[in-house]
Scaffold this active site. Structure first.
Site, PDB file in Angstrom:
ATOM      1  N   THR A 286      47.511 -12.138   8.928  1.00 21.37           N
ATOM      2  CA  THR A 286      47.600 -13.643   9.012  1.00 21.37           C
ATOM      3  C   THR A 286      49.065 -14.318   8.853  1.00 21.37           C
ATOM      4  O   THR A 286      50.138 -13.403   8.556  1.00 21.37           O
ATOM      5  CB  THR A 286      46.878 -14.326   8.072  1.00 21.37           C
ATOM      6  OG1 THR A 286      47.738 -14.260   6.665  1.00 21.37           O
ATOM      7  CG2 THR A 286      45.375 -13.691   7.785  1.00 21.37           C
ATOM      8  N   ASP A 287      49.460 -15.223   9.354  1.00 22.01           N
ATOM      9  CA  ASP A 287      50.567 -15.941   9.073  1.00 22.01           C
ATOM     10  C   ASP A 287      50.487 -16.499   7.587  1.00 22.01           C
ATOM     11  O   ASP A 287      49.334 -16.397   6.946  1.00 22.01           O
ATOM     12  CB  ASP A 287      50.946 -17.185   9.900  1.00 22.01           C
ATOM     13  CG  ASP A 287      52.436 -17.376  10.066  1.00 22.01           C
ATOM     14  OD1 ASP A 287      53.189 -16.814   9.199  1.00 22.01           O
ATOM     15  OD2 ASP A 287      52.999 -18.158  10.794  1.00 22.01           O
ATOM     16  N   TYR A 288      51.429 -17.023   6.829  1.00 26.73           N
ATOM     17  CA  TYR A 288      51.665 -17.316   5.461  1.00 26.73           C
ATOM     18  C   TYR A 288      50.436 -18.421   5.258  1.00 26.73           C
ATOM     19  O   TYR A 288      50.277 -19.305   5.806  1.00 26.73           O
ATOM     20  CB  TYR A 288      52.968 -18.045   5.265  1.00 26.73           C
ATOM     21  CG  TYR A 288      53.593 -18.036   3.729  1.00 26.73           C
ATOM     22  CD1 TYR A 288      54.488 -17.277   3.731  1.00 26.73           C
ATOM     23  CD2 TYR A 288      52.981 -18.750   2.878  1.00 26.73           C
ATOM     24  CE1 TYR A 288      54.975 -17.063   2.349  1.00 26.73           C
ATOM     25  CE2 TYR A 288      53.395 -18.753   1.793  1.00 26.73           C
ATOM     26  CZ  TYR A 288      54.654 -17.960   1.506  1.00 26.73           C
ATOM     27  OH  TYR A 288      54.820 -17.872   0.201  1.00 26.73           O
ATOM     28  N   GLY A 290      47.520 -18.454   6.202  1.00 30.33           N
ATOM     29  CA  GLY A 290      46.766 -19.092   7.162  1.00 30.33           C
ATOM     30  C   GLY A 290      45.158 -18.966   6.951  1.00 30.33           C
ATOM     31  O   GLY A 290      44.518 -19.675   7.364  1.00 30.33           O
TER      32      GLY A 290
END
Ligand code: BGC
Length: 716
Positions: A286-288, A290
């Site tokens: 995921t992104d941070y 997310g």
């Protein structure tokens, strides 16, 4: 026999693989060590491999947040980002290898975006080189420096196509075009990963931000994205795919929603397209945070729900949200997530660790010796200086450039003496102390600088914090005081060279009327001061071309070279009911592909090997390019096509090829491009990908608005 690091009580399980020397080698579809581990791992340990936490930096150096070390020791966290230096990563790795039950090595990630310690120009600038070899070289150098500091994994290449200059992250990508973006995404991936991912100086690439993060509505970061599947596939997805085809083994899901579904929970993106269509074999992170953010999106009821949505959509690793750590076990026990799903996530992560060679030697990448010897070397800095020169775009020049050496110039402007802004955002481990000179300092080394000189170099632009993540602007003009300074200098009858340092296409309409020359220097990196001087004084003849359109004003946005014709194209200057503005022309200020040189290039008429082709065949288009000026120079020859009638409407011009040629004064070279079925293919009305029978135009030239054309036809 190779010394195994697997904790003693479980050594027997992996003993066979390790002692056979195949621990980290892929045999058939998997790695023996991964199979051995999967057989003995508890559910909690498997979940641990799906968890990624950040380290922090305090004044004394890197530190772990409270509890993270305990998580590593307990096997609850198998991956760390933002921790680097050979010594620190070695110490953390020791904890994972010696103090956990199974001794599975940690994976260390970091945002190595445009260099690690030697900072290259921002990625948007790199794309203006139109040179995959230079882009690959910058990534190779970054990989060598980063891996010596213990890193295994970079969150790059950023493959987000963008036609939205308000968005601060346009600076991190390769501009507006899928064809150019694909070539550069593949080049970056090759640069990071090399031929052998297990080598101690190659870095795992992460393709981000999948998908279409570069199209936020109104240019506001993290905002809603919505576009047709056809538009997505034709203009946004190709660079992600190109990086995956080049071997990238990790992908980052984007923060945004697409068609109402956050990418972090999109089975369509992760399973249908990425894995089933593209055959991606690595892991998705995921992104941070997310996962947690899906609660704010209004897509998940709570974090537990969000964790289940993400993992069931095919997201293997949770960056920083702790939702997998906190909820996956319970979700499995409740039957909401199958154990097989968790197994798949864990296996994919372990396989990448094996591909990196971490099971053969978990300390392979932590090398204080290499760190000392290979960081910020003279060769790395020389490459950064050359590539910075290649990335600058000469937007306009009434003949004032190049400046004469030894003749006094005045240097002014808010960015003239800034070393900090040269480095931009995402500067890796780059430090202001590493920057030898500012633009002012570099010019001073060549010329006396004299405040009263008739020629002024005005170094203007954006503070570097205005570009990058969470740095959207609703106004893309220079700050008013900078334009006022330019007006004032012109009122004093000075000759003004405007050097702009910035991370997005700016509205330079007024400046283009006032300045005698404009050099788009972007944020050029560690050696940027020298590079600007190299270009201004003609030691380097500028060759950069815009990878993104510069509008006349924000009202023209989105503006890009692959626009459609519409039913009422603007052709009559006096007509009202045509697709046009009342107050500005349709044309941009500086078109995609534009960029001047200190020499002149003249193009011959494009010549086709045949007027038509069919099926799997091809034709060649040739054009001669001559250097008709008095200096050696490099030109980027661009090929565009137009499919005149399609089952869906087609762009009036679409980039389909480019070649760089370096020519001595008076020299002519013939440049050729092959046109085949692939060149003509698109997502047809039935959503199949392929060409259609019909007539086509092709355009060859040195900018999208400076081309010569020819026509051909194709039969399926
Ligand atoms: C950014 C990513 C980055 C990640 C890790 C996020 O905020 O969107 O591009 O890789 O942080 O630092």
């Amino acid at each position: 026999m190779r010394k195994t690091f697997i904790a003693a009580s479980f050594a027997a399980v992996v003993f066979v693989a390790v002692s056979c020397g195949t621990a980290g080698r892929r045999t058939g579809s998997t790695y023996p060590v991964v199979d051995s581990l999967m057989r003995v791992m508890t559910l909690e340990e498997k979940i641990g491999q799906t968890v990624l936490f950040t380290s922090d930096w305090s004044v004394t150096g890197p530190t772990m947040r409270t509890g993270y070390l305990d998580d590593i020791r307990a096997g609850r966290c198998g991956n760390i980002f933002n921790a680097y230096t050979a010594d620190y990563t070695r110490e953390l790795q020791r904890v994972a290898v010696e103090e956990t039950r199974l001794g599975i090595p940690l994976l260390f990630g970091y945002d190595v975006i445009h260099g690690f310690r030697t900072i290259f120009p921002i990625n948007l600038a790199l794309s203006c080189t139109w040179d995959p070899a230079s882009v690959e070289e910058s990534a190779r150098i970054a990989a060598r420096e980063a891996t010596a500091a213990g890193l295994h994994w970079t969150f790059s290449p950023m493959c987000d196509i963008c036609v939205e200059p308000r968005w601060g992250r346009i600076s991190e990508g390769s501009g507006e075009d899928a064809f150019l973006g694909s070539a550069l995404a593949a080049a970056m991936t090759r640069g990071y990963q090399g031929d052998d991912l297990s080598a101690d100086n190659t870095l795992l690439a992460c393709v981000k931000h999948y998908a279409a993060y570069g199209a936020p509505q109104a240019g506001r970061d993290y905002n809603t994205v919505d576009m047709s599947e056809r538009w997505l596939r034709e203009f946004y997805l190709p660079p992600y795919k190109a990086a995956i085809d080049a071997g990238a083994l990790s992908v980052m899901a984007s923060f945004n929603e697409l068609d109402g579904v956050p990418a972090t929970a999109s089975k369509h993106l992760m399973e249908d397209i990425l894995r089933d269509e593209w055959g991606f074999k690595g892991f998705v992170v995921t992104d941070y945070t997310g996962i947690n953010e899906m609660v704010c999106h209004g897509y998940a009821a709570d974090e537990e729900d969000a964790a289940s949505l993400a993992v069931n959509a095919g997201i293997d690793m949770d960056m920083q949200s702790a939702a997998y750590m906190n909820y996956l076990k319970g979700l499995v026990e409740a039957g909401k997530v199958s154990e097989k799903t968790v197994d798949d996530c864990c296996r994919r992560v372990l396989e990448v660790k094996a591909a990196l060679g971490l099971f053969e030697d978990p300390y392979r990448y932590c090398s204080a010796e290499r760190e000392a010897a290979e960081t910020l070397t003279d060769q790395n800095r020389a490459a950064a200086r050359r590539i910075a020169c290649e990335s600058m775009v000469l937007l306009s020049n009434n003949g004032i450039l190049p400046l004469e050496k030894g003749r006094p110039v005045a240097v002014t402007g808010p960015l003239a003496d800034s070393k900090n802004d040269l480095l931009a955002s995402w500067r890796g481990a780059g430090r202001v102390e590493d920057v030898p000179v500012s633009v002012l300092g570099a010019i001073r080394e060549v010329n006396p600088v004299s405040a009263s000189a008739g020629t002024v170099v005005l170094v203007a632009g954006e503070d570097c914090r205005w570009s990058g993540e969470a740095a959207s602007r609703s106004d893309i003009r220079l700050p008013e005081e900078q334009t006022a300074l330019l007006r004032q200098l012109k009122a004093q009858r000075k000759k003004v060279v405007l050097v702009v340092m910035n991370g997005r296409p700016l509205d330079l309409s007024e400046e283009s009327q006032l300045a005698d020359a404009i050099l788009e220097a972007w944020y050029p990196g560690t050696m940027g001061g020298y590079a600007v001087a190299d270009v201004l004084f003609g030691d380097f003849n500028p060759s950069g071309k815009l990878s993104v359109t510069f509008p006349r004003n924000l009202g023209q946005v989105p503006i890009y070279h692959y626009a459609k014709n519409t039913g009422r194209p603007y052709v009559h200057p006096e007509a009202k009911y045509e697709s046009r503005y009342l107050d500005v022309p349709n044309e941009p200020l500086y078109a995609f592909g534009h960029g001047l040189s200190y020499t002149d290039f003249t193009y011959g008429e494009p010549e086709l090997s045949a007027a038509s082709f069919s099926g799997e065949g091809s034709i060649t288009v040739r054009t001669s390019v001559s250097n008709t000026g008095s200096r050696a120079g490099t030109e980027t020859v661009q090929l565009y096509i137009r499919d005149l009638v399609g089952s869906v409407t087609r762009p009036v011009k679409q980039l389909k090829g480019f070649r760089k040629v370096s020519l001595a004064p008076g020299e002519t070279e013939e440049v050729s491009f092959t046109i085949d079925k692939e060149t003509l293919s698109f997502w047809r009305q039935d959503m199949s990908f392929g060409p259609e029978t019909g007539d086509f135009k092709l355009f060859v030239g040195g900018a999208s608005d400076k081309v010569k054309e020819a026509q051909f036809s194709y039969t399926e």
